[in-house]
Design an enzyme around this catalytic site. Structure first.
Site, PDB file in Angstrom:
ATOM      1  CG  LEU A 170     -15.754  13.530   2.110  1.00 51.62           C
ATOM      2  CD1 LEU A 170     -16.642  13.058   3.236  1.00 51.62           C
ATOM      3  CD2 LEU A 170     -14.304  13.199   2.408  1.00 51.62           C
ATOM      4  N   GLY A 225       0.827  -1.202   0.000  1.00 44.73           N
ATOM      5  CA  GLY A 225       0.000   0.000   0.000  1.00 44.73           C
ATOM      6  C   GLY A 225       0.860   1.249   0.000  1.00 44.73           C
ATOM      7  CB  ALA A 226       2.051   3.492  -2.272  1.00 40.07           C
ATOM      8  CD  GLN A 242     -16.362   8.933  11.059  1.00 38.25           C
ATOM      9  OE1 GLN A 242     -15.478   9.274  10.288  1.00 38.25           O
ATOM     10  NE2 GLN A 242     -16.355   9.266  12.324  1.00 38.25           N
ATOM     11  CG  PHE A 268     -12.615  19.240  11.253  1.00 35.07           C
ATOM     12  CD1 PHE A 268     -12.275  20.085  10.224  1.00 35.07           C
ATOM     13  CD2 PHE A 268     -12.983  17.935  10.952  1.00 35.07           C
ATOM     14  CE1 PHE A 268     -12.284  19.645   8.912  1.00 35.07           C
ATOM     15  CE2 PHE A 268     -12.995  17.482   9.643  1.00 35.07           C
ATOM     16  CZ  PHE A 268     -12.637  18.337   8.625  1.00 35.07           C
ATOM     17  CG  ASP A 303      -6.989  -5.322  -1.699  1.00 37.60           C
ATOM     18  OD1 ASP A 303      -8.151  -5.766  -1.806  1.00 37.60           O
ATOM     19  OD2 ASP A 303      -6.440  -4.636  -2.558  1.00 37.60           O
ATOM     20  NE  ARG A 361     -16.032  13.302  10.026  1.00 39.05           N
ATOM     21  CZ  ARG A 361     -14.930  13.073   9.329  1.00 39.05           C
ATOM     22  NH1 ARG A 361     -14.524  11.832   9.134  1.00 39.05           N
ATOM     23  NH2 ARG A 361     -14.254  14.069   8.822  1.00 39.05           N
TER      24      ARG A 361
END
Lengths: 238, 573, 114
Positions: B254, B16-17, B242, B121, B223, B288
């Site tokens: 989003l 994963g990057a 969430q 936020f 994955d 949220r």
């Protein structure tokens, strides 16, 4: 729910099966929830799972689904289905000027090689301070319109200069990135960056054709950035 | 069919990057170790790129702030299910990690004094829940994009070796349980290679695509979770998903909470700012789960907007257009593109949309994967690390605080990288021998897929899975729906085990990739449904309808590292 | 020869700048001639009268040099885009340069003969 049928004419090439590329005529039913070209492509793939294309974020920020749509480069996920005239097939081809791996998937090695060639990272050899390096809001504004590039490749593969010299001309995306670092007040390598670009091919293959501006799905202006690099070179030379 | 699998040796392999993978890779490359970073997409196309609002750090650039307050907010946000040691660790490290990013060249917005711009936020409060505080460090509404590119660029500088468009297939573990790397497939050629490593770091992101309506990218197929589960590693807290309050109705794209941070408000069909009723103090900036639940309640009680009364409105038309253009330019583009409205003039239709997976591969705060074992509840799996959304260091507990996802991937990406570096330093021994049987495990799956006859369609099966999850494990959870959901999802799993693809080509076979991704998604879906059914309480983002009691049990790590435990309280904003 | 892509010739700026300056000269000259034609310069005698001025001769000379310089950069760029073998390209560059120098000499000769 209202549905309508879309006709497609898609470039197909699988080196494992096909001797040469061919154009596939295929139709797909879409409904009112399918707003974007990518939605239709996903439905097409459900019909024929061998159609290969890249896609990820489906909101225009990852840069995966760049392709040539009715002759113009763009992102499938930002292209409205409503813009296509009825009765004419939508012609999809891979981005021009790069080797095709399969169907709509191109080999972007050359594109990224050029991006990497401009030392795409901040260079500042002073020891980092304990806190952030300060930058005024005005200085930061210089980076607007530069850092937002998503590396989709729409611009460079729309550029004739890049088609002829993809190995030597940095291309609009790479040059935009180059100017992003030149314009950053925190970067100290401006001279080296300008040296790196002063070359008849790397920078000066840009003939202000402005296809890049037309193709950019994010509304960025690489030609403007290239112009600023040239102006800085002039400033340095005289 | 015969496969020849070549073996490549590295000190570490990172799968994963995205943000976490790139952060871990910086740590390894800059320490001089040979790391291979495998990624399904070019690094800057990872889903971190879509994060908008910001990354939390108590820099205090605009007003007084403290990591301890941030910790309190995170614990409260998690509904006391997060591990307080990990939360303390993360909140303390936040400043350092954000400053590092700035030094990497990330183009943060700036305050007039030249410091990193911070915005309010959801759930960010000062002085232990007193009043909203500006803690979210932002680059317009493209923070994830700016961050991911800056970290990729730093990796270019550090000469990290990427394997782009390679998909990890399965974990390689020896008989002692030590992880020795992964098998992976080069998507371009179909070639399968075993990556033999002393340290394996998973940073594969979440599995948000298990839901029908999701803010997540196509590639978010869990994955790492599927791979870990198949290798016998249990997943933690998978029932906690969430639902982001503001996904564009219909499209799922989003809309950042930063919109509300900049002053946006939520309105129901009567034009009422309904959050004032649900969270009198924090209002639209409550955490949220609270906002999503309020929105769903409004819609369920008939106060939704539109012909089907199935969405509410997010309004910023009262803001100065210049502020919108400067701080939220991407949002305006998204509203025009995906909702067909210009938010300078009109409100945006929004619905709660599946967004983030709080659970994952269990780790400690050093990024080491831990499993319940004979000696303890948290036995370290040697050679295995995880960070980011795929991992569960348990900082988000039952509900993640906005902007803590980017912080999670920075802090734990770095700490997983550091732990791997420590391991490599301490034991410079040769690679352990790799058991052939483990390599064959991945090959069996590929082989099954190539030879499947009269199987199930990948497209239909994944749709069925997503619809099942949406219906049976949504914002509100009902006991009967969950019981049915478990049966249904197990049925879907049977279909997943017999998926068939028509495309058998070796070259960039995206049909095969999607089938393999579905193998992983279904593990996430089953884990979610089964654990959702098993947890008989209301907590954070996971709520039993009309049975709002929380079971305050003791399996959670309530002891922080240095400060006093934040005691359990009833949660109110 | 080693077959490797090499860049970094450290020229190009002067050419780019020259192209812009020569374009400016050509534009001014074109305007000047347009004004002259509108102002009644149409037959051989009036042209001859115009060209008798030292300034006009010098301006015409400047125009021709600009034109050739401009053309040199443009044509060379075309060869650089489309002609890949180095030997052929060098030959074409040389021929272009010789031709342009020739044209310039010839044109100057014509002007001063007037």
């Amino acid at each position: 729910m209202t549905t309508r049928t879309l006709q497609f004419n898609i470039y197909r090439y699988d080196p494992d099966q096909d001797k040469k590329p061919w154009m596939q005529d295929i139709a797909v039913e879409v409904d009112s929830t399918d707003r974007k070209l990518l939605d239709a492509l996903v439905k097409l793939k459900a019909k024929d799972d061998a159609i290969a294309f890249r896609r990820s974020c489906r909101e225009g920020v990852c840069g995966s689904d760049a392709m040539n749509i009715n002759g113009k480069n763009g992102l499938a996920c930002l292209t409205d289905l409503s813009v296509f005239p009825a009765g004419k097939p939508i012609v999809l081809r891979p981005l021009p000027g790069l080797p095709v791996i399969r169907d709509l998937i191109v080999d972007m090695t050359q594109f990224f090689k050029q991006y990497h060639s401009i030392t795409p990272y901040l260079i500042n050899n002073e020891p980092p301070p304990e806190r952030e390096r300060l930058q005024s809001p005005e200085d930061r504004e210089e980076l607007d319109g530069l850092y937002e590039c998503i590396l989709c490749g729409c611009c460079s593969t729309a550029c004739p200069s890049f088609w002829w010299n993809p190995d030597k001309f940095v291309g609009p995306a790479g040059l935009l990135a180059a100017y992003r670092f030149i314009a950053d007040t925190r970067d100290q390598a401006t001279s080296a960056r300008l040296d790196n670009l002063e070359d008849p091919y790397r920078l000066f293959r840009c003939h202000t054709i402005m296809n890049c501006v037309d193709a950019c799905p994010r509304g960025l202006n690489p030609t403007l950035a290239i112009g600023k690099i040239k102006a800085m070179l002039v400033q340095r030379a005289i | 069919m015969k496969y020849s699998v070549s073996v490549r040796k590295f000190d570490a392999v990172i799968v994963g990057a995205g943000g976490a993978g790139l952060r871990a890779a910086i740590q390894l490359s800059e320490s001089g170790y040979k790391a291979a970073v495998l990624t399904k997409v070019f690094p800057t196309r990872s889903h971190t790129v879509a994060a908008q609002g910001g990354v939390a750090a108590s820099l205090g650039n605009s007003e007084e702030d403290h990591w301890h307050w941030h910790m309190y907010d995170t614990v409260k946000g998690s509904d006391w299910l997060g591990d307080q040691d990990a939360i303390e660790f993360m909140c303390k490290k936040a400043n350092e990690c954000v400053i590092e990013l700035e030094h990497y060249g990330m183009p943060f917005d700036r305050t007039d004094s030249g410091r990193i711009y911070q915005r309010p936020f959801g759930g960010h409060m000062s002085n232990f829940g007193e009043k909203p505080v500006r803690r979210s460090c932002a680059a317009a509404d493209r923070t994830g994009h700016a961050m991911l590119h800056a970290m990729y660029q730093r990796n270019v500088k550090a000469n990290t070796q990427f394997f782009i468009e390679w998909m990890a297939l399965d974990l390689i573990r020896d008989s002692e349980g030590e992880v020795l790397g992964v098998t992976a497939m080069d998507m371009e050629t179909g070639e399968i290679v075993a990556f033999h490593a002393k340290a394996t770091i998973f940073a594969t992101g979440g599995g948000g695509r298990i839901y029908y309506s999701s803010t997540n990218a196509f590639i978010n197929t869990g994955d790492g979770l599927g791979i870990a589960a198949r290798a016998g590693i249990p997943l933690e807290d998978m029932e906690f998903w969430q639902f982001h309050p503001t996904g564009v109705a219909g499209a799922g794209v989003l809309i950042t909470e930063g919109v509300r941070g900049e002053g946006g408000i939520l309105l129901n069909a009567q034009g009422e700012r309904f959050m004032e009723r649900y969270a009198p103090n924090a209002k639209d900036l409550a955490s949220r789960d609270v906002v999503s639940r309020a929105m769903t309640t409004e819609i369920n009680e008939g106060r939704g907007c539109g012909p089907n009364k199935d969405f509410v409105l997010l309004d910023i038309s009262h803001l100065d257009p210049a502020t919108i253009m400067k701080r939220l330019p991407g949002i305006r583009e998204i509203a025009i593109q995906f909702a067909g409205v210009d938010c300078i003039k009109e409100p945006i239709p929004v619905v709660p949309t599946a967004h983030y997976q709080m659970g994952g591969i269990p780790t400690n705060y050093s990024g080491q994967v831990v499993v319940p074992g004979r000696r303890s509840q948290n036995e370290i799996v040697p050679g295995f690390y995880a960070a980011g959304e795929c991992a569960c260091a348990s900082v988000h507990g039952a509900n993640r605080l906005g902007t803590n996802s980017l912080l999670d991937l920075l802090v734990f990406g770095k700490s997983a990288g550091e732990s791997a570096v420590d391991q490599l330093k301490q034991s410079p021994k040769a690679h352990k021998e790799m058991p052939q049987g483990e390599i064959d495990r991945a090959l069996t799956r590929i082989d099954r897929l190539n030879n499947q006859k009269d199987g199930a369609s990948v497209h239909e099966t994944q749709l069925e899975m997503r619809r099942t999850m949406q219906k049976h494990a949504g914002v509100f959870r009902f006991a009967d729906l969950l019981t049915q959901g478990v049966d249904k999802i197990l049925q879907v799993r049977e279909n997943v085990q017999r998926t068939e693809i028509k495309d058998k080509s070796a070259v960039f076979n995206t049909a095969r990739v999607e089938a393999l991704e579905l193998d992983n998604l279904i593990e996430v879906a089953v884990a979610t449904m089964v654990s959702a059914e098993a947890r008989k309480e209301s907590r954070g983002a996971r709520l039993w309808y009309k049975e709002c009691n929380r079971l305050d049990y003791k399996s959670v790590k309530l002891t922080p590292l240095t400060v006093e435990t934040i005691e359990l309280k009833t949660r109110a904003y | 020869m080693l077959n490797r892509v090499v860049v970094g010739a450290h020229y190009g700026l002067k050419d780019w700048l020259a192209q812009r300056i020569t374009a400016l000269v050509m534009m001014l000259y074109t305007l000047f001639i347009a004004v002259a034609v509108l102002g009644g310069v149409h037959d051989f005698e009036s042209w001859r009268g115009l060209m008798a001025h030292g300034f006009v001769r010098f301006f015409s000379f400047l125009f021709i040099v600009s034109l050739c310089w401009h053309a040199w950069i443009g044509v060379r760029d075309i060869w650089m885009d489309y002609i890949k073998p180095v030997g052929i390209r060098l030959a074409l560059h040389s021929l272009t340069a010789l031709a342009l120098v020739g044209y310039a000499g010839w044109a100057i000769q014509v002007i001063w003969r007037l």
